[in-house]
Write a protein that holds these residues in place. Sequence first.
Motif, PDB file in Angstrom:
ATOM      1  N   TYR A  20       0.838  -1.189   0.000  1.00 49.94           N
ATOM      2  CA  TYR A  20       0.000   0.000   0.000  1.00 49.94           C
ATOM      3  C   TYR A  20       0.877   1.243   0.000  1.00 49.94           C
ATOM      4  O   TYR A  20       2.038   1.213   0.368  1.00 49.94           O
ATOM      5  N   ILE A  22       0.281   5.543   0.904  1.00 53.07           N
ATOM      6  CA  ILE A  22      -0.598   6.617   1.353  1.00 53.07           C
ATOM      7  C   ILE A  22       0.090   7.947   1.061  1.00 53.07           C
ATOM      8  O   ILE A  22       1.215   8.173   1.510  1.00 53.07           O
ATOM      9  N   ILE A  63      -5.051   6.923  -1.066  1.00 51.25           N
ATOM     10  CA  ILE A  63      -4.550   5.626  -0.616  1.00 51.25           C
ATOM     11  C   ILE A  63      -4.582   4.643  -1.775  1.00 51.25           C
ATOM     12  O   ILE A  63      -5.638   4.448  -2.401  1.00 51.25           O
TER      13      ILE A  63
END
Length: 64
Positions: A20, A22, A63
């Motif tokens: 991920y 962000i 995100i």
Amino acid sequence: MSNTSAIEDFISFRGHQVWYRIVKPDQEDSGKLSLLCLHGGAGVPHDYLEPLEAIATTARRVIF
């Protein structure tokens, strides 16, 4: 124009590592919802979503 910062990492989910990223604006607006960008599935790259990172300059968290 607002500055942004980003963090990247992996989380474990059902025995797999999920990446991920962000992207946070320096001046985040609490009244704006975050934008969650999900790609099409396993084996599908996310590069077509990368231009959406620019939305973070509008005080909204992005995100991937």
